[in-house]
Design an enzyme around this catalytic site. Structure first.
Site, PDB file in Angstrom:
ATOM      1  N   LEU A 127      34.003  56.368  39.892  1.00 38.53           N
ATOM      2  CA  LEU A 127      33.579  56.110  41.393  1.00 38.53           C
ATOM      3  C   LEU A 127      34.756  54.986  42.365  1.00 38.53           C
ATOM      4  O   LEU A 127      34.878  53.472  41.549  1.00 38.53           O
ATOM      5  CB  LEU A 127      32.504  54.828  41.030  1.00 38.53           C
ATOM      6  CG  LEU A 127      31.637  54.812  42.462  1.00 38.53           C
ATOM      7  CD1 LEU A 127      30.099  55.178  42.289  1.00 38.53           C
ATOM      8  CD2 LEU A 127      32.258  53.822  43.035  1.00 38.53           C
ATOM      9  N   HIS A 231      36.082  44.619  33.927  1.00 41.25           N
ATOM     10  CA  HIS A 231      37.421  43.667  34.945  1.00 41.25           C
ATOM     11  C   HIS A 231      36.475  43.024  35.800  1.00 41.25           C
ATOM     12  O   HIS A 231      35.292  43.853  36.928  1.00 41.25           O
ATOM     13  CB  HIS A 231      38.450  44.851  35.440  1.00 41.25           C
ATOM     14  CG  HIS A 231      39.523  44.511  36.240  1.00 41.25           C
ATOM     15  ND1 HIS A 231      39.499  44.206  37.278  1.00 41.25           N
ATOM     16  CD2 HIS A 231      40.365  44.506  36.204  1.00 41.25           C
ATOM     17  CE1 HIS A 231      40.234  43.389  37.976  1.00 41.25           C
ATOM     18  NE2 HIS A 231      41.144  43.532  37.239  1.00 41.25           N
TER      19      HIS A 231
END
Length: 338
Positions: A127, A231
């Site tokens: 994505l 992240h």
């Protein structure tokens, strides 16, 4: 909102490549490598075209398209079943408890164990939303459209679904987890290893990685601090996954230490709440926003719509959504509240 999700095709290569160049690295399912992306689109075409209703090594690539201009502003992917043609590796964090009678102490040490536990799971991944479009719920449209596709083609997917989130790395694209572990065995930087994996797969892991457990206490603090952490740009994605009933059970990516979350397919919120409804017509659609999907395989389309239900339980949707979906009164759509 004139954006819709549709199946990718060969003509999307240039836009697919342009999106890949914007990821900044560490994005295994979307590498900025032309041959790999071409192969992905070919594999996706084969997946959409395959005859059969069973989980297989399929890949389905989707595009976020501005229906009015044709511009591609995002992408996402679904894998039918991982580990069917090559091992799918993860680290599982375990705790080893030992007691010393002489010292009168109990020692508990975390270990990283190389495992293929998740083989056979379906996977949602790849994505990516153009940086200029990260508002207005388009990321959620990309993410949740995959669950509507899964619901619509349920026999093609496994009993569980996984999602790997990119781990922590510095501004140069280097991973402290990889530097402390994988880099010591392979003599490769993280960007080099990640690019190699994206192009060639993970067989080199089976060939070269140690099979014995790795004691977390032996890793430097920089590596220990990022195990199981996404992240910073992936925190919103993790929140969306958690809202869909995905959980983290201690599995982490073997490259960057990012979390791998899982859910039972039939417990995913969008899968549970999605329902087939008849379209009754259009008159502006009402005040509620819904996500609507229709079409099988190549013809799958998904978008937002203002919607309401009439006294017969039929959906009244806005004219733009009706045009993007290619539906009219009497047609069925798969609908879920935004």
């Amino acid at each position: 909102m004139s954006y819709r999700i549709r199946a990718a095709g060969p003509d999307d290569f240039r836009a697919f490549y342009d999106l890949a160049k914007l990821t900044g690295g560490g994005f295994t399912n979307l590498p900025a490598e032309k041959a790999t992306l071409e192969a992905k689109l070919e594999r996706s075409e084969a997946g959409f075209s395959r005859v059969g209703e069973n989980p297989s090594d399929d890949l389905y690539v989707f595009m976020l398209e501005d229906f009015r201009t044709g511009a591609i502003r995002g992408t996402c992917q679904i894998f039918g079943a991982v580990g069917t043609d090559r091992p799918f590796y993860s680290y599982l964090i375990s705790t080893l408890t030992q007691k010393s009678e002489e010292l009168g102490r109990i020692f508990r040490n975390q270990t990283l164990n190389l495992t293929t536990d998740l083989e056979g799971f379906s996977e949602v991944g790849g994505l990516f939303l153009h940086p200029q479009e990260r508002a207005g719920g388009l990321g959620m449209l990309l993410a949740r459209s995959r669950y509507l596709f899964i619901k619509q083609h349920r026999p093609r997917f496994g009993d569980s679904v996984l999602a790997e989130l990119r781990g922590v790395m510095d501004q140069a694209g280097h991973s402290p987890f990889w530097d402390a572990l994988g880099g010591r065995f392979f003599g490769m930087t993280f960007p080099e290893a990640d690019e190699f994996n994206a192009v060639h797969g993970t067989q080199f892991i089976a060939d070269l990685f140690p099979k014995s457990p790795i004691y977390v206490s032996m890793l430097p603090e920089s590596a220990k601090a990022v195990i199981g952490q996404p992240h910073p740009t992936g925190r919103a994605a993790l929140k969306m996954l958690e809202n869909e009933n995905f959980d983290w059970d201690g599995y982490v990516d073997i490259f960057d230490g990012g979390p791998t979350v899982t859910a039972r397919t039939d417990k995913i919120k969008t899968v549970v709440e999605g329902d087939w409804l008849l379209v009754g017509g259009t008159n502006g659609g009402g005040d509620n926003t819904m996500m609507l999907a229709t079409g099988v395989m190549h013809d799958f389309v998904c978008c937002y719509s203002h919607a309401s239900q009439n006294e017969n339980g039929e959906l009244i949707i806005d004219a733009e959504a009706m045009e993007m979906l290619g539906v009219g009164p009497g047609d069925r759509v798969l609908a879920v509240s935004r």
